[in-house]
Design a protein around this motif. Structure first.
Motif, PDB file in Angstrom:
ATOM      1  N   ALA A  66       0.807  -1.240   0.032  1.00 48.21           N
ATOM      2  CA  ALA A  66      -0.015  -0.055  -0.077  1.00 48.21           C
ATOM      3  C   ALA A  66       0.912   1.378   0.041  1.00 48.21           C
ATOM      4  N   THR A  67       2.172   1.243  -0.523  1.00 39.10           N
ATOM      5  CA  THR A  67       3.064   2.480  -0.374  1.00 39.10           C
ATOM      6  C   THR A  67       3.675   2.711  -2.079  1.00 39.10           C
ATOM      7  N   VAL A  68       4.037   3.749  -2.474  1.00 33.15           N
ATOM      8  CA  VAL A  68       4.686   4.165  -3.380  1.00 33.15           C
ATOM      9  C   VAL A  68       5.734   2.942  -3.957  1.00 33.15           C
ATOM     10  N   ALA A  92      -4.396   3.627  -3.700  1.00 35.88           N
ATOM     11  CA  ALA A  92      -4.009   4.891  -4.496  1.00 35.88           C
ATOM     12  C   ALA A  92      -2.689   4.958  -4.802  1.00 35.88           C
ATOM     13  N   ASP A  93      -1.749   4.732  -3.654  1.00 35.83           N
ATOM     14  CA  ASP A  93      -0.318   5.140  -3.843  1.00 35.83           C
ATOM     15  C   ASP A  93       0.267   4.156  -4.784  1.00 35.83           C
ATOM     16  N   LEU A 109      -3.790  -1.111 -16.940  1.00 40.18           N
ATOM     17  CA  LEU A 109      -3.765  -1.007 -15.314  1.00 40.18           C
ATOM     18  C   LEU A 109      -4.815  -0.670 -14.733  1.00 40.18           C
ATOM     19  N   ASP A 110      -5.537  -1.798 -13.976  1.00 39.47           N
ATOM     20  CA  ASP A 110      -6.656  -1.522 -13.152  1.00 39.47           C
ATOM     21  C   ASP A 110      -6.029  -1.403 -11.672  1.00 39.47           C
ATOM     22  N   THR A 111      -7.040  -0.365 -11.115  1.00 37.38           N
ATOM     23  CA  THR A 111      -6.651   0.170  -9.715  1.00 37.38           C
ATOM     24  C   THR A 111      -7.935   0.062  -8.795  1.00 37.38           C
ATOM     25  N   ALA A 112      -7.546   0.612  -7.552  1.00 37.81           N
ATOM     26  CA  ALA A 112      -8.886   0.639  -6.701  1.00 37.81           C
ATOM     27  C   ALA A 112      -8.449   1.589  -5.732  1.00 37.81           C
ATOM     28  N   ARG A 162      -2.993   7.405   0.937  1.00 34.67           N
ATOM     29  CA  ARG A 162      -3.805   8.474  -0.167  1.00 34.67           C
ATOM     30  C   ARG A 162      -5.287   8.130  -0.067  1.00 34.67           C
ATOM     31  N   THR A 163      -5.350   6.696  -0.171  1.00 33.38           N
ATOM     32  CA  THR A 163      -6.723   5.980  -0.192  1.00 33.38           C
ATOM     33  C   THR A 163      -7.392   6.418   1.253  1.00 33.38           C
TER      34      THR A 163
END
Length: 264
Positions: A66-68, A92-93, A109-112, A162-163
């Protein structure tokens, strides 16, 4: 074990559609795509990991933390080690870190967990098939105002990324708009797995409702004699299987999710 990454149900459908399109409708196989490699970057440790549980099969998994940094590392592994055709990066990150790389490769690329202003024509391969959880806060507090007039004070605990802050911002704004008092707004690092210090901070405030995805916090508050309501904006089976389904009876889910298992 019912632990199940609900997004897997969606990708199975997507794979069926893609593979089906590559085959003749009359049953005769035509030349085209018959196999795709899918990479899933998702936090498998800490608070997020406790919610996700054991991932589904039929994909390559990497812990994006969950990090950059985790998003960058898992994206490079998917591309160079696993040679995936497309990928998902949860939260998000990692997702916003990965998109600059995947666009260079022309990879889907799919994200959430991102906000919609992050999607634009300059990122044509970037999609979000999972929830932007912040969108549902106004609808929930509108319902809460009418359905539970005894509720006045709100506590929120979310992940410090960020999320988490996007969700927290929407909850604070929606709660205050509908006349509720925010008495707690706390954020925990994604790697946090022990929440006694958070519960110690919340308990004296005696909120009528605790909004969180971390079901452990709700259970710990109940063990101390707190008699408020628990609310989850993101629900999976992994949390209640960890703490016991009997301990989460009465928790309000304000994000009905049409994929995955049928939840009570």
């Amino acid at each position: 074990m019912k632990k199940w990454l609900s997004l897997a149900a969606l990708v199975v459908l997507g794979l069926a559609l893609v593979i089906g399109a590559a085959c003749g409708g009359d049953g005769e196989e035509e030349e085209g795509v018959t196999k795709l490699k899918w990479g899933i970057g998702i936090p498998l440790t800490g608070g997020y990991g406790a919610a996700v549980g054991v991932p589904a099969e039929k994909a390559f998994f990497e812990d994006n933390l969950a990090t950059v940094a985790g998003g960058n590392a898992s994206t490079m592994k998917f591309i160079h080690d696993h040679h995936v055709d497309f990928m998902h990066q949860a939260t998000a990150d990692p997702g916003l870190c990965a998109v600059s790389i995947t666009e260079e490769y022309g990879m889907i690329l799919d994200t959430a967990g991102i906000n919609y202003d992050e999607l634009d024509p300059n990122k044509p391969h970037f999609f979000q098939s999972s929830a932007t959880w912040s969108l549902h806060a106004p609808a929930f507090f509108h319902w809460l105002k009418e359905a539970r007039p005894e509720v006045h004070t709100i506590a929120f605990v979310g992940p410090d990324d960020r999320t988490g802050h996007a969700v927290g911002d929407s909850i604070v704004a929606a709660a205050e708009h509908f006349g509720f008092d925010m008495v707690v707004e706390e954020y925990t690092t994604p790697e946090t797995v022990e929440y006694s210090h958070i519960v110690t901070a919340i308990y004296p405030k005696d909120p009528d409702i605790i909004v969180t995805t971390t079901i452990d916090i709700y259970v710990l508050l109940k063990e101390r004699g707190w008699d408020g309501l628990g609310v989850s904006y993101y629900w999976t089976d992994a949390g209640p299987e960890k703490v016991g389904w009997g301990n989460v009876e009465g928790v309000i889910l304000y994000l009905p999710n049409p994929i995955g298992d049928h939840w009570p």
